[in-house]
Design an enzyme around this catalytic site. Structure first.
Site, mmCIF file in Angstrom:
data_model
loop_
_atom_site.group_PDB
_atom_site.id
_atom_site.type_symbol
_atom_site.label_atom_id
_atom_site.label_comp_id
_atom_site.label_asym_id
_atom_site.label_seq_id
_atom_site.Cartn_x
_atom_site.Cartn_y
_atom_site.Cartn_z
ATOM 1 N N ASP A 173 0.746 -1.487 -0.028
ATOM 2 C CA ASP A 173 -0.070 -0.271 -0.077
ATOM 3 C C ASP A 173 0.738 1.384 -0.015
ATOM 4 O O ASP A 173 0.606 1.579 -0.392
ATOM 5 C CB ASP A 173 -1.168 0.374 0.970
ATOM 6 C CG ASP A 173 -0.076 -0.370 2.535
ATOM 7 O OD1 ASP A 173 0.709 -0.959 3.063
ATOM 8 O OD2 ASP A 173 -0.864 0.700 3.375
ATOM 9 N N ARG A 174 2.005 1.161 0.528
ATOM 10 C CA ARG A 174 2.571 2.744 0.534
ATOM 11 C C ARG A 174 3.658 2.532 -0.509
ATOM 12 O O ARG A 174 3.431 3.534 -1.216
ATOM 13 C CB ARG A 174 3.678 2.406 1.855
ATOM 14 C CG ARG A 174 3.053 2.079 3.071
ATOM 15 C CD ARG A 174 4.326 1.710 4.574
ATOM 16 N NE ARG A 174 4.714 3.121 4.448
ATOM 17 C CZ ARG A 174 6.147 2.548 5.809
ATOM 18 N NH1 ARG A 174 6.407 1.601 6.299
ATOM 19 N NH2 ARG A 174 6.726 4.284 5.906
ATOM 20 N N THR A 178 -14.462 14.723 30.414
ATOM 21 C CA THR A 178 -13.296 13.241 29.932
ATOM 22 C C THR A 178 -13.607 12.799 29.146
ATOM 23 O O THR A 178 -12.587 12.902 28.095
ATOM 24 C CB THR A 178 -13.307 12.579 30.874
ATOM 25 O OG1 THR A 178 -13.854 12.902 32.094
ATOM 26 C CG2 THR A 178 -13.141 11.410 30.500
#
Length: 255
Positions: A109-110, A184
């Protein structure tokens, strides 16, 4: 028509191209224990929904970072479409040169992302892919892949807080009303989303300093739009960059 499939750890992206035009695309959950026949049923239903005739598929290019699924999708393409898929890896001719210690370790994919970004924007260019992990890839002006970085993905970061901190819980990954949270939920959203934008800015700035020049920063992946809205470090978002890279690689190797 060309079928492109990007098999990631969390999602599988599927695209169908008519020449250079992406005519249909889908994203489904990765199930690493599914068999070829099960993915065939899923793909058949998607084709029906998209009005795609499977008999028109005459080529297939696949990037896969989930080894158990490599063989299943190869079988699917051979038996259902009667085509031999192009399984992209670092030995696949792309026109890029790899100046890294171990090119074989680069995810397909890269490689696809890097080629697509370089062909569209030239170099130098930095490519960010927001997936299970967030990857940074750097390509020079003469098409040399010189390395990058890997950071924990946004989802992984949020899940780690939820699993490992007893009093924290899962929150929606959206921008909080302010950096200084009042509860939070907003605290966690600020830390994860805005903190991640800071991570992107920090790494991009350091990479451009090493390059000695500013350059386009192209982002892709499911949460690319979310982070791009929080930082000017990202130049543009290309949702289908990986699929486009697979198309380009297939066209270079179809003979």
């Amino acid at each position: 028509m060309l079928l492109t499939i990007d098999i990631g750890n969390t999602n599988i992206k599927i695209g169908v191209y008519q020449d250079e035009r992406l005519t249909a695309h889908w994203r489904v959950t990765t199930e690493r224990h599914r068999l070829a026949d099960e993915y065939l049923v899923l793909l058949h239903n998607l084709f029906d929904l998209g009005g795609i005739d499977p008999r028109e598929i005459d080529g297939c290019a696949i990037s896969c970072v989930v080894p158990p699924l490599t063989g299943e999708f190869r079988t699917l393409c051979r038996t259902y479409f009667r085509v031999e898929p192009l399984m992209v890896n670092a030995t696949t001719p792309t026109g890029l040169r790899y100046n890294v210690d171990t090119p074989a370790e680069l995810g397909a994919d890269r490689i696809a992302n890097s080629l697509a970004a370089f062909r569209r924007y030239g170099g130098p260019v930095i490519v960010l892919a927001f997936g299970t992990a967030t990857t940074f890839d750097v390509i020079t002006a003469d098409g040399e892949y010189i390395g990058g970085a890997i950071a924990p993905g946004i989802g992984i970061s949020a899940d780690a807080l939820f699993r490992l901190a007893a009093k924290l819980y899962q929150v929606e990954l959206v921008r909080p009303p302010s950096v200084i949270g009042k509860n939070t939920i907003h605290h966690m959203q600020s830390g994860v989303i805005l903190g991640y934008a800071g991570l992107v800015e920090g790494l991009v700035n350091r990479m451009q300093a090493e390059l000695g020049t500013s350059c386009p920063v192209v982002a892709t992946g499911g949460l690319a739009e979310l982070i791009a809205a929080e930082t000017e470090a990202i130049t543009t978002v290309e949702p289908y960059l990986t699929l486009e890279g697979l198309r380009l690689i297939y066209e270079m190797n179809r003979s």
